[in-house]
Each structure stands twice: as structure tokens, then as C-alpha cells.
Design a protein around this motif. Structure first.
Motif, PDB file in Angstrom:
ATOM      1  N   PHE A 140       0.835  -1.197   0.000  1.00  0.00           N
ATOM      2  CA  PHE A 140       0.000   0.000   0.000  1.00  0.00           C
ATOM      3  C   PHE A 140       0.874   1.252   0.000  1.00  0.00           C
ATOM      4  O   PHE A 140       0.574   2.224  -0.720  1.00  0.00           O
ATOM      5  CB  PHE A 140      -0.918  -0.018   1.220  1.00  0.00           C
ATOM      6  N   ALA A 141       1.939   1.250   0.787  1.00  0.00           N
ATOM      7  CA  ALA A 141       2.835   2.410   0.838  1.00  0.00           C
ATOM      8  C   ALA A 141       3.505   2.646  -0.511  1.00  0.00           C
ATOM      9  O   ALA A 141       3.663   3.792  -0.954  1.00  0.00           O
ATOM     10  CB  ALA A 141       3.877   2.205   1.929  1.00  0.00           C
ATOM     11  N   HIS A 142       3.912   1.563  -1.176  1.00  0.00           N
ATOM     12  CA  HIS A 142       4.524   1.704  -2.493  1.00  0.00           C
ATOM     13  C   HIS A 142       3.549   2.314  -3.485  1.00  0.00           C
ATOM     14  O   HIS A 142       3.937   3.164  -4.317  1.00  0.00           O
ATOM     15  CB  HIS A 142       4.997   0.335  -2.983  1.00  0.00           C
ATOM     16  N   ASP A 143       2.284   1.925  -3.407  1.00  0.00           N
ATOM     17  CA  ASP A 143       1.281   2.479  -4.309  1.00  0.00           C
ATOM     18  C   ASP A 143       1.074   3.965  -4.045  1.00  0.00           C
ATOM     19  O   ASP A 143       0.926   4.753  -4.988  1.00  0.00           O
ATOM     20  CB  ASP A 143      -0.030   1.703  -4.147  1.00  0.00           C
ATOM     21  N   VAL A 144       1.070   4.374  -2.779  1.00  0.00           N
ATOM     22  CA  VAL A 144       0.898   5.795  -2.448  1.00  0.00           C
ATOM     23  C   VAL A 144       2.102   6.610  -2.932  1.00  0.00           C
ATOM     24  O   VAL A 144       1.947   7.708  -3.499  1.00  0.00           O
ATOM     25  CB  VAL A 144       0.704   5.959  -0.923  1.00  0.00           C
ATOM     26  N   ILE A 145       3.304   6.100  -2.720  1.00  0.00           N
ATOM     27  CA  ILE A 145       4.511   6.823  -3.149  1.00  0.00           C
ATOM     28  C   ILE A 145       4.560   6.952  -4.668  1.00  0.00           C
ATOM     29  O   ILE A 145       4.904   8.006  -5.216  1.00  0.00           O
ATOM     30  CB  ILE A 145       5.765   6.104  -2.614  1.00  0.00           C
ATOM     31  N   ARG A 146       4.199   5.878  -5.361  1.00  0.00           N
ATOM     32  CA  ARG A 146       4.234   5.918  -6.823  1.00  0.00           C
ATOM     33  C   ARG A 146       3.238   6.935  -7.367  1.00  0.00           C
ATOM     34  O   ARG A 146       3.558   7.689  -8.312  1.00  0.00           O
ATOM     35  CB  ARG A 146       3.938   4.527  -7.373  1.00  0.00           C
ATOM     36  N   ALA A 147       2.034   6.995  -6.783  1.00  0.00           N
ATOM     37  CA  ALA A 147       1.041   7.976  -7.236  1.00  0.00           C
ATOM     38  C   ALA A 147       1.453   9.395  -6.863  1.00  0.00           C
ATOM     39  O   ALA A 147       1.149  10.350  -7.597  1.00  0.00           O
ATOM     40  CB  ALA A 147      -0.324   7.641  -6.629  1.00  0.00           C
ATOM     41  N   PHE A 148       2.159   9.556  -5.742  1.00  0.00           N
ATOM     42  CA  PHE A 148       2.555  10.901  -5.303  1.00  0.00           C
ATOM     43  C   PHE A 148       3.589  11.502  -6.260  1.00  0.00           C
ATOM     44  O   PHE A 148       3.541  12.688  -6.578  1.00  0.00           O
ATOM     45  CB  PHE A 148       3.116  10.827  -3.882  1.00  0.00           C
ATOM     46  N   TYR A 149       4.529  10.695  -6.689  1.00  0.00           N
ATOM     47  CA  TYR A 149       5.596  11.192  -7.560  1.00  0.00           C
ATOM     48  C   TYR A 149       5.263  11.064  -9.045  1.00  0.00           C
ATOM     49  O   TYR A 149       6.104  11.389  -9.891  1.00  0.00           O
ATOM     50  CB  TYR A 149       6.901  10.457  -7.269  1.00  0.00           C
ATOM     51  N   LYS A 158      -3.352  14.172  -4.784  1.00  0.00           N
ATOM     52  CA  LYS A 158      -2.196  13.458  -4.250  1.00  0.00           C
ATOM     53  C   LYS A 158      -2.381  13.199  -2.766  1.00  0.00           C
ATOM     54  O   LYS A 158      -2.924  14.031  -2.032  1.00  0.00           O
ATOM     55  CB  LYS A 158      -0.911  14.259  -4.487  1.00  0.00           C
ATOM     56  N   PHE A 159      -1.914  12.039  -2.330  1.00  0.00           N
ATOM     57  CA  PHE A 159      -2.071  11.630  -0.940  1.00  0.00           C
ATOM     58  C   PHE A 159      -0.704  11.293  -0.365  1.00  0.00           C
ATOM     59  O   PHE A 159       0.260  11.005  -1.085  1.00  0.00           O
ATOM     60  CB  PHE A 159      -2.990  10.407  -0.829  1.00  0.00           C
ATOM     61  N   GLU A 160      -0.633  11.314   0.975  1.00  0.00           N
ATOM     62  CA  GLU A 160       0.547  10.885   1.711  1.00  0.00           C
ATOM     63  C   GLU A 160       0.114   9.925   2.807  1.00  0.00           C
ATOM     64  O   GLU A 160      -1.074   9.681   2.996  1.00  0.00           O
ATOM     65  CB  GLU A 160       1.288  12.088   2.297  1.00  0.00           C
ATOM     66  N   PHE A 161       1.088   9.402   3.540  1.00  0.00           N
ATOM     67  CA  PHE A 161       0.776   8.385   4.549  1.00  0.00           C
ATOM     68  C   PHE A 161      -0.069   8.976   5.676  1.00  0.00           C
ATOM     69  O   PHE A 161       0.171  10.078   6.156  1.00  0.00           O
ATOM     70  CB  PHE A 161       2.051   7.800   5.133  1.00  0.00           C
ATOM     71  N   GLY A 162      -1.050   8.163   6.117  1.00  0.00           N
ATOM     72  CA  GLY A 162      -1.845   8.529   7.277  1.00  0.00           C
ATOM     73  C   GLY A 162      -1.391   7.793   8.525  1.00  0.00           C
ATOM     74  O   GLY A 162      -0.423   7.022   8.510  1.00  0.00           O
ATOM     75  N   ALA A 163      -2.092   8.030   9.618  1.00  0.00           N
ATOM     76  CA  ALA A 163      -1.687   7.446  10.909  1.00  0.00           C
ATOM     77  C   ALA A 163      -1.936   5.947  10.957  1.00  0.00           C
ATOM     78  O   ALA A 163      -1.210   5.207  11.629  1.00  0.00           O
ATOM     79  CB  ALA A 163      -2.433   8.136  12.050  1.00  0.00           C
ATOM     80  N   ALA A 164      -2.961   5.474  10.238  1.00  0.00           N
ATOM     81  CA  ALA A 164      -3.340   4.067  10.343  1.00  0.00           C
ATOM     82  C   ALA A 164      -2.263   3.136   9.801  1.00  0.00           C
ATOM     83  O   ALA A 164      -2.021   2.061  10.367  1.00  0.00           O
ATOM     84  CB  ALA A 164      -4.665   3.826   9.608  1.00  0.00           C
ATOM     85  N   ILE A 165      -1.586   3.534   8.736  1.00  0.00           N
ATOM     86  CA  ILE A 165      -0.570   2.653   8.170  1.00  0.00           C
ATOM     87  C   ILE A 165       0.635   2.540   9.098  1.00  0.00           C
ATOM     88  O   ILE A 165       1.270   1.480   9.202  1.00  0.00           O
ATOM     89  CB  ILE A 165      -0.146   3.158   6.771  1.00  0.00           C
ATOM     90  N   PHE A 166       0.931   3.605   9.846  1.00  0.00           N
ATOM     91  CA  PHE A 166       2.025   3.525  10.820  1.00  0.00           C
ATOM     92  C   PHE A 166       1.646   2.642  12.008  1.00  0.00           C
ATOM     93  O   PHE A 166       2.483   1.915  12.552  1.00  0.00           O
ATOM     94  CB  PHE A 166       2.409   4.928  11.291  1.00  0.00           C
ATOM     95  N   ILE A 167       0.375   2.701  12.408  1.00  0.00           N
ATOM     96  CA  ILE A 167      -0.089   1.821  13.479  1.00  0.00           C
ATOM     97  C   ILE A 167      -0.010   0.366  13.038  1.00  0.00           C
ATOM     98  O   ILE A 167       0.425  -0.513  13.800  1.00  0.00           O
ATOM     99  CB  ILE A 167      -1.534   2.197  13.882  1.00  0.00           C
TER     100      ILE A 167
END
Length: 211
Positions: A140-149, A158-167
């Protein structure tokens, strides 16, 4: 044999990790709006999770909507959902198996070697469940980073990491640590000497007293 204190610590860390996985899976803040460019000042913050998307307004109100159809979701989100559910189920099963093999419980009989093997099996199952969750979060993080850049992605989407993925990440690593401690309960085999014990060839000492 493994120390019972180490088993208790591993079980507690795994339990906290599983709770973190459940909380992270439920929360909708897996990714949040990225405030970049002209999108710095906005009245609405968007959150997207595994099960719903939410809009948080500046007035303090939050409106959430559950995803209507699973088929409309992208493949990364569907895979993350499946892996997180599998990771939680496997980790809960590992906790149950490890509980039967811990020294402080009466389950599994009185055979210490057998209980240690059961605890080791539970630790291995926990490691498998944690690995599923780590793969899900990283995907999921890779997908967010790829869409961000991606230069073709609009700035306001564009989105960045939220609190839930760190939890969820933290819960996964706690699950790994606890599972490794429980997996260390592998019983050590007794080393048998290859050679028979040497008999003493010295004659018995005489108790006679000479004058």
C-alpha cells in the motif's frame, strides 16, 4: 528450555501487535490529502482507508462513506485488504497455539519438551501472520509513493501516509518480535556422549595402618 519470562514477554508483544493490526485495519487514515502547491489551504481534508473514505471539514465534522463495490477498487487496495485479514487471522491462531505451549499454562500436558515445541509452533505462526501484514502495508505504501511522484497525478488528488498505516506497521513489527521470542522456545536436544564412561583402573586404597 526457554525462560518463562521470555515467553510471557513475547506473548504480550504479540498480543499488542495483533491489537495494533486490528486498529490499523479498521481506521480510515491509511492515506490523507497532501498539502502541496496550491492545495496548502483547504477547508476539507480527505482520508482513505481499506474500507471507507472520509472527509474532515474545518468545522470539525467528519463524513465517511463505505466503498460501494469491491470490484471498483484497485488491485493494490484489494490485495492489502486480503493480506491484512489473513495476517490478523493467522496471528490470532498463533496466539492461541502459543498460549497452549507456554510454561505458565496447564494446557498441552506436563511434558516440558512438548509444550516448548507447541510454543515454538505458535511463534512461527505469528511470524507468518506478521509477514503478511508487513507485505500488505509495504504494498500500500509503495502504491501511495508511486502515485505521489507521478507527474500526471493532479495536485489536489495526491495523498501521503496517514496514521493508520504507521499503526499497522508498528503492530506488525511487534508481532515479529513477539513471535521470534516464542519461536526461541525450541527444545534443545540432550547431547549423548559417543564414548562410554571410563572406569577407574586404580586399585582401591588400603585402609591398613603400618607401624
Amino acid at each position: 528450555m526457554a525462560n518463562s519470562g521470555l515467553q510471557l514477554l513475547g506473548f504480550a508483544l504479540s498480543l499488542i501487535g495483533v491489537i495494533g493490526l486490528i486498529i490499523g485495519t479498521i481506521l480510515p487514515q491509511w492515506k490523507m490529502s497532501a498539502y502541496i502547491g496550491d492545495n496548502i489551504i483547504t477547508a476539507v481534508a480527505m482520508y482513505q482507508g481499506l474500507w471507507m473514505s472520509c472527509a474532515f471539514q474545518s468545522t470539525g465534522q467528519m463524513q465517511c462513506k463505505v466503498y460501494d463495490s469491491i470490484l471498483q477498487l484497485d488491485s493494490a487496495l484489494q490485495a492489502t485488504r486480503a493480506l491484512m485479514i489473513v495476517g490478523i487471522i493467522v496471528s490470532v491462531a498463533g496466539l492461541g497455539v502459543a498460549c497452549m505451549g507456554m510454561k505458565c499454562t496447564n494446557c498441552g500436558g506436563d511434558d516440558k519438551v512438548r509444550k516448548s515445541r507447541i510454543a515454538m509452533t505458535g511463534g512461527i505462526i505469528l511470524l507468518v501472520g506478521a509477514l503478511c501484514a508487513i507485505v500488505a502495508c509495504s504494498w500500500f505504501a509503495h502504491d501511495v509513493i508511486r502515485a505521489f511522484y507521478n507527474p500526471f497525478t493532479p495536485v489536489n488528488t495526491k495523498f501521503e501516509f496517514g496514521a493508520a498505516i504507521f499503526i499497522a506497521w508498528a503492530g506488525s513489527f511487534l508481532d515479529v518480535l513477539g513471535g521470534a521470542m516464542l519461536a526461541a522456545s525450541c527444545p534443545r536436544s540432550k547431547q549423548v556422549s559417543k564414548y562410554p564412561p571410563m572406569a577407574s583402573n586404580r586399585p582401591p586404597s588400603s585402609t591398613k595402618e603400618y607401624v
